[in-house]
Design a protein around this motif. Sequence first.
Motif: not given
Lengths: 113, 115
Positions: A2, A9, A35, A37, A86, A88, A103-105
């Motif tokens: 990543q 987080q 985004y 999710q 989530l 992102l 994508f990020g973590t």
Amino acid sequence: TQLLEQSPQFLSIQEGENLTVYCNSSSVFSSLQWYRQEPGEGPVLLVTVVTGGEVKKLKRLTFQFGDARKDSSLHITAAQPGDTGLYLCAGVRSNFGNEKLTFGTGTRLTIIP
Amino acid sequence: GAGVSQSPRYKVAKRGQDVALRCDPISGHVSLFWYQQALGQGPEFLTYFQNEAQLDKSGLPSDRFFAERPEGSVSTLKIQRTQQEDSAVYLCASSLGLARGYEQFFGPGTRLTVL
């Protein structure tokens, strides 16, 4: 691997509070997307920011792209339980015709009613 | 259907088995992407098609992974001799493609568990 680090987080806050999620990279991107999710679903695009320093608002969500186009933030005002999910960030390095996303973590957000 | 569909939604395989994951993109979408999402992580790029041409496969983790899109529509991701580290959600996305700025629409993913 990543290349985009997101912080925090995990985040759990009470309904009505404000929060900010950060997305940082050492690389420059032509644009950056955010985004959300939900469990068992694919990511859904919230916004795309293209210009360094750009700010976009989507109802209670405010997105900002860093001046150097390496970082971004997402600010949510008066969080609602429906904001749970989530989040992102994803960077795009424009390779004409192939806009693969980096994508990020991820930041897992929980809004407590 | 209106969106990207993937099948199966869940797949359990014994280590060493071959699996095939299917993606039905939105009709008319030129570009198709596969991503792998490990538990608790963001998705990672695997491969990209423009119509039937596989233009980028730089993200495929090993030669056990193979993807195809023979008629420029449906795509299949095949994993041979599955290993436990292959356990993940495999996401497919499609877009109008060919120019900057087209949104990628994601399917619900296939959750693969390798025992």
